[in-house]
Design a protein around this motif. Structure first.
Motif, short mmCIF file in Angstrom:
data_model
loop_
_atom_site.label_atom_id
_atom_site.label_comp_id
_atom_site.label_asym_id
_atom_site.label_seq_id
_atom_site.Cartn_x
_atom_site.Cartn_y
_atom_site.Cartn_z
N THR A 24 20.00 77.70 84.20
CA THR A 24 19.41 77.39 85.36
C THR A 24 18.19 78.22 85.59
O THR A 24 18.10 79.42 85.09
CB THR A 24 20.39 78.31 86.25
N ASN A 25 17.21 77.43 85.78
CA ASN A 25 15.65 78.01 85.92
C ASN A 25 15.38 78.02 87.34
O ASN A 25 15.34 76.72 87.84
CB ASN A 25 14.76 77.29 84.90
N VAL A 26 14.78 78.89 88.09
CA VAL A 26 14.63 78.86 89.30
C VAL A 26 13.23 79.69 89.38
O VAL A 26 12.90 80.82 88.96
CB VAL A 26 15.36 79.98 90.25
N SER A 27 11.97 79.09 89.97
CA SER A 27 10.87 79.52 90.11
C SER A 27 10.38 79.39 91.61
O SER A 27 10.78 78.53 92.17
CB SER A 27 9.62 78.75 89.44
N LEU A 85 18.34 89.59 88.68
CA LEU A 85 16.96 89.92 89.00
C LEU A 85 15.83 88.95 88.18
O LEU A 85 16.01 88.53 87.19
CB LEU A 85 16.52 91.20 88.57
N PRO A 86 14.70 88.75 88.74
CA PRO A 86 13.57 88.02 88.12
C PRO A 86 13.26 88.53 86.98
O PRO A 86 13.14 89.61 86.58
CB PRO A 86 12.54 87.62 89.22
N ASN A 87 12.57 87.44 86.11
CA ASN A 87 11.75 88.02 84.97
C ASN A 87 10.97 88.91 85.27
O ASN A 87 9.74 88.62 85.88
CB ASN A 87 11.37 86.93 84.19
N THR A 88 10.69 90.07 84.90
CA THR A 88 9.73 91.15 85.26
C THR A 88 8.23 90.80 84.60
O THR A 88 7.37 91.37 85.21
CB THR A 88 10.16 92.73 84.65
N LYS A 136 15.91 83.09 84.82
CA LYS A 136 16.56 82.21 83.98
C LYS A 136 18.16 82.79 83.73
O LYS A 136 18.19 83.66 83.32
CB LYS A 136 15.81 82.17 82.67
N VAL A 137 19.25 82.04 83.97
CA VAL A 137 20.32 82.59 83.83
C VAL A 137 21.03 81.33 83.06
O VAL A 137 21.20 80.15 83.07
CB VAL A 137 21.13 82.47 85.23
N SER A 174 28.27 85.15 92.47
CA SER A 174 27.33 85.03 91.48
C SER A 174 25.77 84.63 91.85
O SER A 174 25.10 84.59 91.08
CB SER A 174 28.05 84.31 90.16
N THR A 175 25.72 84.94 92.97
CA THR A 175 24.54 84.31 93.62
C THR A 175 23.26 85.42 93.27
O THR A 175 23.50 86.58 92.92
CB THR A 175 24.59 84.36 95.30
N PHE A 176 22.10 84.97 93.61
CA PHE A 176 20.85 85.80 93.26
C PHE A 176 19.74 85.08 94.13
O PHE A 176 19.94 84.12 94.74
CB PHE A 176 20.32 85.67 91.91
N GLY A 177 18.96 85.72 94.51
CA GLY A 177 17.69 85.20 95.27
C GLY A 177 16.81 86.48 95.69
O GLY A 177 16.73 87.39 95.16
N VAL A 178 16.31 86.13 96.87
CA VAL A 178 15.14 87.18 97.57
C VAL A 178 15.62 87.41 99.09
O VAL A 178 15.95 86.31 99.88
CB VAL A 178 13.88 86.67 97.42
#
Length: 451
Positions: free
Chosen positions: A240-243, A258-261, A276-277, A298-302
């Motif tokens: 899974t790729n999220v931009s 967490l997002p890619n630092t 990227k998960v 298992s969610t992620f976001g902002v």
């Protein structure tokens, strides 16, 4: 005559006794805890009012967005032979009982590009951050396999296969949804369930040509949706790729990932973030053959934060109110004891009520202005009031200037503590140590033996 002298001597002792003064000051401090508790309750009431108004705004615009999909759903049949007793033939006959179940397949790749445009909506003195998210979703499903169940090909209902997309916010969708699968468009229609936090969108049956011995089944979907507060995704892709990019300058990244630092950027103009998960990072599989489990943990976001919460800062200020009243009373007590000036308990009470008024002024003004301006106005007003009042009590310009300087320093110190996060305890401890040291030095001049 002797009784009158004893009574007069006792009254003089009451007026001059340091012990009695200390007990009186302590009692007044306890009394002033009552208005401070009322002010704290008032702050909670106003904060709850803000939350209810913000929730009302969000419900009308669109609540938070949780996206969970697309997912390939394929029905299949299972067989179970059941023996039935026949009274006429006095023997058992076998009946084939067919049960239809659903298999769910997650994408092998899932790519989501999200552009979030934010704005603030206000009602009365309250405001909430809302957004419109333009999402482009693409990826591919693997060719479904039922080998693990040893299901016959004839029992797989390919002609009834559908694609589902789950979302927490159907009301906010602002575009007609149609998912493109192998260059065929399929409309998504709502399967709304009022008892579920996650609502389902589902296509009609897919074309059988989609499953003709291909290595993968490609899809893409465009989604425009209104939401508020936060955006979250479930990483159902094997990769899974999220931009995400937005014009909101104060994001708070949350969830399990967490997002890619290295690619994360936060500026005054907005932010950019990439996730990227992989499947190995999650706790669930890619295929489910007996119902779809709840994988929203298992969610992620902002989360999109409003930078300043005035009620939270006002509440922190009230927590220091006990310290402000106690230290101010202590300053007057030391001046009274050192200079032999008589301060009446009523005057102590008036000073305490003036200190309590600071917090009602701070709360009311901060609702219409910034916390800094409210703190300055309330602080200047209360310090000026107590300074002028102390001039009439102490009858000494040096003592009056000392009161003004002490209160100014104290309120400045409290303001700095409220602004600090990580160093509040450290700075507070050092400040209190300095205050205690100063009080100990001043108290050395007091003659405690005759009191």
């Amino acid at each position: 005559m002797e009784i009158q002298k004893q009574k007069k001597s006792f009254n003089q002792w009451l007026k001059s006794s340091i012990t009695v003064r200390m007990l009186m000051v302590g009692f007044l401090i306890l009394i002033l805890l009552i208005p401070l508790s009322f002010i704290k309750n008032l702050i909670h009431e106003r904060a709850n009012r803000q939350s209810s108004v913000v929730n009302e705004i969000n419900q009308k615009w669109g609540n938070e967005v949780l996206l969970y999909g697309p997912i390939l759903k394929i029905p299949y049949q299972t067989h179970r032979l059941k023996k039935i007793w026949d009274e006429q033939t006095k023997s058992y006959t076998e009946e084939d009982q067919i049960t239809t179940k659903n298999a769910f397949f997650f994408p092998s790749t899932l790519n989501i590009k999200s552009n979030i445009k934010c704005e603030t909506l206000g009602r009365s003195i309250y405001e909430s951050v809302v957004y419109t998210a333009d999402m482009k979703i693409e990826g591919s499903f693997p060719v479904p396999s039922f080998d693990a169940l040893e299901i016959s090909k004839d029992d797989i209902l390919w002609n009834k296969a559908t694609v589902i997309v789950n979302s927490s916010n159907l009301k906010g969708i602002k575009s007609n949804l149609a998912i493109d699968i192998e260059k065929n468009k399929y409309n998504l229609t709502s399967k709304f369930n009022k008892d579920s936090y996650i609502n389902r969108l589902e296509t009609k049956s897919l074309s059988g040509n989609s499953f003709n011995s291909k290595k993968s089944i490609d899809f893409n979907l465009d989604l425009v949706i209104n939401g508020s507060e936060q955006v979250r995704f479930v990483p159902i892709g094997k990769e899974t790729n999220v931009s995400m990019q937005s014009d909101w300058p104060t994001p708070s990244f949350n969830g399990n990932f967490l997002p890619n630092t290295k690619t994360k950027e936060i500026t005054k103009e907005g932010f950019k973030a990439n996730w990227k998960v992989l499947q190995i990072n999650r706790e669930f599989e890619q295929e489910f053959y007996n119902g779809l489990p709840n994988v929203t943990a298992s969610t992620f976001g902002v989360r999109l934060l409003i930078p300043v919460d005035e009620y939270q800062k006002s509440e922190r200020a009230v927590k220091y109110g006990y310290l402000v009243i106690a230290l101010t009373f202590l300053i007057f007590f030391l001046l009274q004891t050192v200079s032999k000036i008589n301060i009446h308990p009523f005057q102590y009470l008036m000073i305490g009520l003036a200190l309590s008024m600071f917090y009602t002024l701070l709360l009311s003004i901060s609702e219409h202005s910034s916390f800094l301006k409210a703190y300055l106005i309330a602080g200047i007003a209360v310090i000026a009031l107590i300074t002028i009042y102390s001039k009439s009590i102490l009858k000494n310009i040096k003592f009056t200037i000392f009161i003004w300087g002490s209160l100014t320093t104290l309120y400045t110190f409290i303001f700095v503590l409220i602004q600090l996060e990580n160093y509040a305890l450290l700075v507070g401890s050092i400040g209190l140590f300095i205050i205690l040291s100063t009080i100990m030095l001043i108290s050395k001049k007091i003659d405690w033996k005759n009191n």
